[in-house]
Design a protein around this motif. Structure first.
Motif, PDB file in Angstrom:
ATOM      1  N   ARG A   1     -19.090 -42.002   6.222  1.00  0.00           N
ATOM      2  CA  ARG A   1     -19.612 -43.330   5.869  1.00  0.00           C
ATOM      3  C   ARG A   1     -19.444 -44.328   7.000  1.00  0.00           C
ATOM      4  NH1 ARG A   1     -16.207 -46.376   1.533  1.00  0.00           N
ATOM      5  NH2 ARG A   1     -15.013 -46.787   3.441  1.00  0.00           N
ATOM      6  N   ASP A   2     -18.251 -44.396   7.568  1.00  0.00           N
ATOM      7  CA  ASP A   2     -18.003 -45.394   8.612  1.00  0.00           C
ATOM      8  C   ASP A   2     -18.866 -45.128   9.849  1.00  0.00           C
ATOM      9  OD1 ASP A   2     -16.208 -46.489   6.878  1.00  0.00           O
ATOM     10  OD2 ASP A   2     -14.420 -45.681   7.874  1.00  0.00           O
ATOM     11  N   ASP A   3     -19.045 -43.857  10.177  1.00  0.00           N
ATOM     12  CA  ASP A   3     -19.923 -43.517  11.301  1.00  0.00           C
ATOM     13  C   ASP A   3     -21.366 -43.930  11.001  1.00  0.00           C
ATOM     14  OD1 ASP A   3     -17.804 -42.434  12.669  1.00  0.00           O
ATOM     15  OD2 ASP A   3     -18.262 -40.362  12.140  1.00  0.00           O
ATOM     16  N   MET A   4     -21.768 -43.770   9.748  1.00  0.00           N
ATOM     17  CA  MET A   4     -23.137 -44.135   9.379  1.00  0.00           C
ATOM     18  C   MET A   4     -23.322 -45.648   9.419  1.00  0.00           C
ATOM     19  SD  MET A   4     -25.368 -42.661   6.247  1.00  0.00           S
ATOM     20  CE  MET A   4     -27.021 -43.219   5.873  1.00  0.00           C
ATOM     21  N   VAL A   5     -22.317 -46.391   8.961  1.00  0.00           N
ATOM     22  CA  VAL A   5     -22.399 -47.848   9.016  1.00  0.00           C
ATOM     23  C   VAL A   5     -22.548 -48.309  10.461  1.00  0.00           C
ATOM     24  CG1 VAL A   5     -21.099 -49.985   8.660  1.00  0.00           C
ATOM     25  CG2 VAL A   5     -21.178 -48.250   6.851  1.00  0.00           C
ATOM     26  N   ALA A   6     -21.818 -47.672  11.369  1.00  0.00           N
ATOM     27  CA  ALA A   6     -21.920 -48.035  12.789  1.00  0.00           C
ATOM     28  C   ALA A   6     -23.332 -47.796  13.320  1.00  0.00           C
ATOM     29  CB  ALA A   6     -20.902 -47.246  13.607  1.00  0.00           C
ATOM     30  N   LYS A   7     -23.937 -46.676  12.934  1.00  0.00           N
ATOM     31  CA  LYS A   7     -25.313 -46.397  13.350  1.00  0.00           C
ATOM     32  C   LYS A   7     -26.281 -47.420  12.774  1.00  0.00           C
ATOM     33  CE  LYS A   7     -25.463 -41.419  14.255  1.00  0.00           C
ATOM     34  NZ  LYS A   7     -26.175 -40.158  13.927  1.00  0.00           N
ATOM     35  N   LEU A   8     -26.100 -47.749  11.492  1.00  0.00           N
ATOM     36  CA  LEU A   8     -26.973 -48.731  10.850  1.00  0.00           C
ATOM     37  C   LEU A   8     -26.840 -50.090  11.516  1.00  0.00           C
ATOM     38  CD1 LEU A   8     -26.239 -47.660   7.169  1.00  0.00           C
ATOM     39  CD2 LEU A   8     -28.431 -47.386   8.334  1.00  0.00           C
ATOM     40  N   ASP A   9     -25.617 -50.467  11.828  1.00  0.00           N
ATOM     41  CA  ASP A   9     -25.393 -51.752  12.497  1.00  0.00           C
ATOM     42  C   ASP A   9     -26.119 -51.797  13.839  1.00  0.00           C
ATOM     43  OD1 ASP A   9     -23.844 -52.640  10.419  1.00  0.00           O
ATOM     44  OD2 ASP A   9     -21.919 -52.312  11.429  1.00  0.00           O
ATOM     45  N   SER A  10     -26.092 -50.680  14.571  1.00  0.00           N
ATOM     46  CA  SER A  10     -26.743 -50.660  15.886  1.00  0.00           C
ATOM     47  C   SER A  10     -28.249 -50.815  15.773  1.00  0.00           C
ATOM     48  CB  SER A  10     -26.411 -49.357  16.614  1.00  0.00           C
ATOM     49  OG  SER A  10     -27.070 -48.244  16.022  1.00  0.00           O
TER      50      SER A  10
ATOM     51  N   THR B   1     -21.290 -37.451  -0.090  1.00  0.00           N
ATOM     52  CA  THR B   1     -20.947 -37.233   1.309  1.00  0.00           C
ATOM     53  C   THR B   1     -22.126 -37.540   2.224  1.00  0.00           C
ATOM     54  OG1 THR B   1     -19.989 -35.642   2.868  1.00  0.00           O
ATOM     55  CG2 THR B   1     -21.598 -34.777   1.317  1.00  0.00           C
ATOM     56  N   LEU B   2     -21.824 -37.992   3.419  1.00  0.00           N
ATOM     57  CA  LEU B   2     -22.857 -38.273   4.419  1.00  0.00           C
ATOM     58  C   LEU B   2     -22.900 -37.210   5.505  1.00  0.00           C
ATOM     59  CD1 LEU B   2     -24.318 -40.853   3.649  1.00  0.00           C
ATOM     60  CD2 LEU B   2     -21.882 -41.219   3.215  1.00  0.00           C
ATOM     61  N   ALA B   3     -21.899 -36.316   5.501  1.00  0.00           N
ATOM     62  CA  ALA B   3     -21.835 -35.266   6.517  1.00  0.00           C
ATOM     63  C   ALA B   3     -21.044 -34.083   5.957  1.00  0.00           C
ATOM     64  CB  ALA B   3     -21.186 -35.784   7.791  1.00  0.00           C
ATOM     65  N   PHE B   4     -21.554 -32.895   6.185  1.00  0.00           N
ATOM     66  CA  PHE B   4     -20.910 -31.691   5.655  1.00  0.00           C
ATOM     67  C   PHE B   4     -19.917 -31.078   6.635  1.00  0.00           C
ATOM     68  CE2 PHE B   4     -24.750 -32.131   3.186  1.00  0.00           C
ATOM     69  CZ  PHE B   4     -24.356 -31.762   1.904  1.00  0.00           C
ATOM     70  N   HIS B   5     -20.203 -31.176   7.911  1.00  0.00           N
ATOM     71  CA  HIS B   5     -19.302 -30.639   8.935  1.00  0.00           C
ATOM     72  C   HIS B   5     -18.829 -31.808   9.769  1.00  0.00           C
ATOM     73  CE1 HIS B   5     -17.523 -27.501  11.368  1.00  0.00           C
ATOM     74  NE2 HIS B   5     -18.057 -28.012  12.458  1.00  0.00           N
TER      75      HIS B   5
END
Length: 318
Positions: free
Chosen positions: A269-278, A210-214
């Protein structure tokens, strides 16, 4: 931001139950998550699966139960799988087992260690303190110490200290991602980390962690509560600060997400990919269809998974 050293000093739940003659502290163990037990459970639903047991290739050296840290008699051990050829330096991979931050052990990473060593990597599979022994962030401290130990002993294993990846499965995947998103963040370093060696990670492989718990996609419950010493209402600051998603910045390493077909295990995961892309940081997603959560243990998925992992690491390091 919270001061983890203060939290840890007040919240550590270390449970020492006996002292052996060699001064090694014996700690309580939760053996609910084992390779064989998982195999029996999953075979009921997928009778075709087989445990992945790759041969130990010629030219691969294995050293087990080396001490990488001594915490007042509590010795933390690591298994190392490395190429015997000493004519060059090799990238390193720290292999982090899963088990809900409460169970599991380093032997569960042996199959991966054997394959990686045969492919020209030095693989280190450390143990770390689980929630029955010490709550978060003890495991993070331990694993960052393991990375520093790897760098301090680089000559012994022909390790290229500039190329170290973290790879983990399930809870270990979350920890692998957290290691690689907290590079150079002193709050995640233990007080005894003044060795001069860096704990920075140059690549991440998160296998169903997991990338986020809440998070709207997350359903983490009892296991996370055990690890944090309370549920989200009781320990919201820990639940948030343990999420790799919340630490993505310019120092974050490139990451490979390898996932089962169960969405709860890649929450955020998808939120993290968006941050990485930015931030123009490379990421890659590989999802295996119709797979159970612990797919990494078994054929028919182990070989294609390792091909994906090695290909990603080769692109980053070779």
């Amino acid at each position: 931001m919270i001061n983890f050293k203060s939290v840890f000093s007040h919240c550590c739940l270390t449970l020492f139950v006996a002292f052996a003659a060699n001064a090694q502290v014996q700690v309580p163990r939760d053996t609910s998550f084992t390779l064989y037990g998982t195999y029996i459970k999953e075979k009921k639903y997928r009778p075709y699966i087989r445990i992945a047991e790759p041969e130990l290739k010629t030219g691969v050296l294995v050293k087990k139960d080396l001490v990488y840290s001594d915490l007042n008699g509590r010795k933390l051990l690591v298994d190392v799988y490395c190429p015997q050829n000493r004519k060059q330096k090799y990238p390193g991979v720290v292999l982090i087992f899963g088990g809900g931050w409460r169970s599991g052990d380093k032997s569960q990473m042996e199959a991966m260690g054997r394959v990686l060593a045969a492919k020209g990597y030095v693989a280190f599979a450390p143990e770390y303190r689980l929630s029955l022994e010490a709550i978060y962030p003890a495991a993070v401290y331990d694993l960052k110490q393991a990375v520093r130990w790897m760098r301090l002993h680089h000559k012994e294993f022909n390790l290229d200290v500039s190329k170290i990846a973290s790879l983990g499965t399930s809870a270990g995947g979350q920890l692998a991602a957290l290691l690689g998103t907290t590079n150079h963040d002193e709050r995640f370093e233990a007080d005894d980390s003044s060795s001069g060696a860096s704990s920075a990670i140059q690549a991440i492989v998160d296998i169903d962690g997991t990338l986020a718990f809440h998070h709207p996609e997350s359903v983490e419950g009892k296991a996370a509560s055990w690890w944090f010493g309370g549920d989200y209402q009781q320990k919201p600051e820990l639940w948030e600060d343990a999420a790799p998603l919340n630490h993505v910045d310019k120092n974050t390493a490139p990451i490979l997400f390898v996932n089962s077909s169960l969405p709860r295990f890649h929450a955020g995961r998808d939120d993290m990919v968006a941050k990485l892309d930015s931030l123009q940081i490379y990421s890659q997603v590989k999802e295996f269809p119709d797979t159970p959560h612990p797919f990494w243990f078994f054929h028919p998925w182990f070989d294609p998974m390792m091909e994906t992992v090695v290909d990603f690491l080769d692109k980053q390091f070779k």
